[in-house]
Write a protein that holds these residues in place. Structure first.
Motif, PDB file in Angstrom:
ATOM      1  N   GLY A  83      -5.229  35.265  40.306  1.00 30.13           N
ATOM      2  CA  GLY A  83      -5.975  34.301  41.093  1.00 30.13           C
ATOM      3  C   GLY A  83      -5.139  33.517  42.081  1.00 30.13           C
ATOM      4  N   PHE A  84      -3.854  33.872  42.251  1.00 28.09           N
ATOM      5  CA  PHE A  84      -2.987  33.123  43.153  1.00 28.09           C
ATOM      6  C   PHE A  84      -2.322  34.063  44.153  1.00 28.09           C
ATOM      7  N   SER A  85      -1.796  33.465  45.187  1.00 24.67           N
ATOM      8  CA  SER A  85      -1.143  34.257  46.227  1.00 24.67           C
ATOM      9  C   SER A  85       0.284  34.593  45.819  1.00 24.67           C
ATOM     10  N   TRP A  86       0.994  35.310  46.700  1.00 26.18           N
ATOM     11  CA  TRP A  86       2.396  35.665  46.443  1.00 26.18           C
ATOM     12  C   TRP A  86       3.270  34.422  46.380  1.00 26.18           C
ATOM     13  N   VAL A  87       2.824  33.328  46.987  1.00 20.70           N
ATOM     14  CA  VAL A  87       3.597  32.087  46.921  1.00 20.70           C
ATOM     15  C   VAL A  87       3.702  31.600  45.486  1.00 20.70           C
ATOM     16  N   ALA A  88       2.608  31.719  44.737  1.00 19.98           N
ATOM     17  CA  ALA A  88       2.626  31.312  43.336  1.00 19.98           C
ATOM     18  C   ALA A  88       3.608  32.167  42.538  1.00 19.98           C
ATOM     19  N   LEU A  89       3.692  33.458  42.877  1.00 17.04           N
ATOM     20  CA  LEU A  89       4.637  34.335  42.196  1.00 17.04           C
ATOM     21  C   LEU A  89       6.074  33.885  42.457  1.00 17.04           C
ATOM     22  N   VAL A  90       6.384  33.541  43.705  1.00 17.59           N
ATOM     23  CA  VAL A  90       7.725  33.074  44.039  1.00 17.59           C
ATOM     24  C   VAL A  90       8.055  31.787  43.287  1.00 17.59           C
ATOM     25  N   VAL A  91       7.101  30.874  43.233  1.00 17.59           N
ATOM     26  CA  VAL A  91       7.316  29.613  42.508  1.00 17.59           C
ATOM     27  C   VAL A  91       7.568  29.894  41.026  1.00 17.59           C
ATOM     28  N   ALA A  92       6.808  30.809  40.442  1.00 15.01           N
ATOM     29  CA  ALA A  92       6.988  31.137  39.033  1.00 15.01           C
ATOM     30  C   ALA A  92       8.360  31.739  38.777  1.00 15.01           C
ATOM     31  N   LEU A  93       8.799  32.627  39.666  1.00  9.46           N
ATOM     32  CA  LEU A  93      10.109  33.238  39.513  1.00  9.46           C
ATOM     33  C   LEU A  93      11.224  32.199  39.620  1.00  9.46           C
ATOM     34  N   LEU A  94      11.106  31.292  40.599  1.00  8.85           N
ATOM     35  CA  LEU A  94      12.110  30.248  40.757  1.00  8.85           C
ATOM     36  C   LEU A  94      12.157  29.344  39.532  1.00  8.85           C
ATOM     37  N   PHE A  95      10.988  29.017  38.999  1.00  4.55           N
ATOM     38  CA  PHE A  95      10.944  28.199  37.792  1.00  4.55           C
ATOM     39  C   PHE A  95      11.611  28.914  36.625  1.00  4.55           C
ATOM     40  N   GLY A  96      11.361  30.223  36.487  1.00  4.97           N
ATOM     41  CA  GLY A  96      11.985  30.988  35.406  1.00  4.97           C
ATOM     42  C   GLY A  96      13.494  31.033  35.534  1.00  4.97           C
ATOM     43  N   VAL A  97      13.996  31.244  36.761  1.00  2.06           N
ATOM     44  CA  VAL A  97      15.440  31.282  36.982  1.00  2.06           C
ATOM     45  C   VAL A  97      16.066  29.923  36.673  1.00  2.06           C
ATOM     46  N   ALA A  98      15.423  28.842  37.131  1.00  2.00           N
ATOM     47  CA  ALA A  98      15.959  27.501  36.883  1.00  2.00           C
ATOM     48  C   ALA A  98      15.990  27.184  35.393  1.00  2.00           C
ATOM     49  N   THR A  99      14.935  27.575  34.677  1.00  2.00           N
ATOM     50  CA  THR A  99      14.896  27.336  33.237  1.00  2.00           C
ATOM     51  C   THR A  99      15.981  28.115  32.520  1.00  2.00           C
ATOM     52  N   THR A 100      16.182  29.372  32.913  1.00  2.00           N
ATOM     53  CA  THR A 100      17.224  30.192  32.296  1.00  2.00           C
ATOM     54  C   THR A 100      18.603  29.597  32.516  1.00  2.00           C
ATOM     55  N   LEU A 101      18.887  29.154  33.737  1.00  2.00           N
ATOM     56  CA  LEU A 101      20.188  28.557  34.027  1.00  2.00           C
ATOM     57  C   LEU A 101      20.398  27.274  33.222  1.00  2.00           C
ATOM     58  N   PHE A 102      19.340  26.474  33.092  1.00  2.37           N
ATOM     59  CA  PHE A 102      19.444  25.228  32.329  1.00  2.37           C
ATOM     60  C   PHE A 102      19.756  25.516  30.866  1.00  2.37           C
ATOM     61  N   VAL A 103      19.032  26.486  30.276  1.00  2.00           N
ATOM     62  CA  VAL A 103      19.252  26.817  28.869  1.00  2.00           C
ATOM     63  C   VAL A 103      20.663  27.363  28.654  1.00  2.00           C
ATOM     64  N   LYS A 104      21.117  28.226  29.565  1.00  2.00           N
ATOM     65  CA  LYS A 104      22.460  28.794  29.421  1.00  2.00           C
ATOM     66  C   LYS A 104      23.524  27.705  29.522  1.00  2.00           C
ATOM     67  N   ARG A 105      23.318  26.744  30.428  1.00  2.00           N
ATOM     68  CA  ARG A 105      24.299  25.658  30.572  1.00  2.00           C
ATOM     69  C   ARG A 105      24.350  24.803  29.319  1.00  2.00           C
ATOM     70  N   ARG A 106      23.177  24.500  28.745  1.00  2.00           N
ATOM     71  CA  ARG A 106      23.155  23.705  27.525  1.00  2.00           C
ATOM     72  C   ARG A 106      23.792  24.454  26.367  1.00  2.00           C
ATOM     73  N   ALA A 107      23.526  25.773  26.296  1.00  2.00           N
ATOM     74  CA  ALA A 107      24.122  26.567  25.214  1.00  2.00           C
ATOM     75  C   ALA A 107      25.633  26.623  25.348  1.00  2.00           C
ATOM     76  N   ALA A 108      26.139  26.800  26.587  1.00  3.02           N
ATOM     77  CA  ALA A 108      27.580  26.846  26.801  1.00  3.02           C
ATOM     78  C   ALA A 108      28.230  25.518  26.428  1.00  3.02           C
ATOM     79  N   ARG A 109      27.552  24.404  26.738  1.00  4.73           N
ATOM     80  CA  ARG A 109      28.098  23.095  26.390  1.00  4.73           C
ATOM     81  C   ARG A 109      28.138  22.914  24.878  1.00  4.73           C
ATOM     82  N   ALA A 110      27.090  23.388  24.175  1.00  2.00           N
ATOM     83  CA  ALA A 110      27.053  23.263  22.725  1.00  2.00           C
ATOM     84  C   ALA A 110      28.155  24.088  22.072  1.00  2.00           C
ATOM     85  N   VAL A 111      28.381  25.309  22.602  1.00  2.00           N
ATOM     86  CA  VAL A 111      29.444  26.162  22.064  1.00  2.00           C
ATOM     87  C   VAL A 111      30.804  25.531  22.286  1.00  2.00           C
ATOM     88  N   ALA A 112      31.017  24.944  23.469  1.00  2.00           N
ATOM     89  CA  ALA A 112      32.296  24.302  23.770  1.00  2.00           C
ATOM     90  C   ALA A 112      32.542  23.124  22.840  1.00  2.00           C
TER      91      ALA A 112
END
Length: 226
Positions: free
Chosen positions: A172-201
């Protein structure tokens, strides 16, 4: 060719076999993209290509059996086996990786096996290292079975339902919504990886589990902490 494209090119029954084999071999201590194969198969289930119940079941069996064989191999080979692997494959079995995993085992005991199923480094090392450190098998088995079921079933269910929701939402959404979803997924992944790396350190710098601790450095010391 991406993993999901490769999986779509083979019959469903072989996808189930592939999921079990790849995850089982990875659990033995051989670095393979087990989580990528599982996620890709769960997404295919959301598209109706395979059955999500079979995907989760095969992933769970592969994880449990692979970890059990890895435990037996580690118990037989002991610490010298990791020393040899470290010299040949320093990227995956170097002293830093093994030392960090050992500190987790000495601090958390059987919880390392359970929670290690959700961490890339420990997912590969948990079984063999538990055997090398002489963790009582019944403790290992309980944590291994529970961790394998929760990880395989939980990952499959989450990705499956997210995939179905995403397909309905994107219709029900345009390609713009797909781009926003992808950007949100990438940002979330980077945030989780950064927090995990900090916890391991932070965990690596704990004074109570430093590498100079004579108890943590014993090669054959049993790991019985629950």
């Amino acid at each position: 060719m991406h993993v999901d494209e490769l999986l779509q090119a083979i019959p469903a029954v072989w996808i189930y076999v592939l999921v079990g084999l790849v995850i089982g071999i990875e659990s033995l201590g051989i670095p393979l993209p087990g989580e990528i194969v599982l996620v890709s198969s769960a997404l295919l289930a959301a598209k109706g290509v395979v059955d999500p119940l079979w995907v989760g079941a095969c992933a769970g069996v592969g994880a449990i059996v692979g970890d059990s064989i890895g435990y037996a191999v580690g118990r037989r080979g002991g610490k010298p086996m990791f020393d040899r692997l470290g010299r040949r494959f320093p990227k995956h079995f170097g002293p830093e990786h093994i030392g960090r995993a050992e500190r987790y085992f000495h601090r958390y005991g059987m919880w390392t096996v359970f929670l290690g199923r959700f961490v890339a480094l420990l997912r590969i090392l948990a079984g063999p290292l538990a055997g090398a450190l002489r963790m009582p098998y019944w403790r290992f088995l309980v944590a291994n079975v529970l961790g394998g079921i929760v990880w395989a079933g939980g990952t499959t269910a989450v990705i499956y339902y997210l995939g179905m929701a995403a397909e309905r939402w994107l219709r029900g959404f345009s390609w713009v919504a797909l781009v926003v979803a992808l950007l949100f997924g990438v940002a979330t992944t980077l945030f989780v990886k950064r927090r995990a790396a900090r916890a391991v350190a932070e965990t690596s710098g704990e004074p109570g589990v430093a590498e100079g601790d004579p108890e943590a450095g014993q090669a054959g010391s049993p790991v019985g902490a629950g």
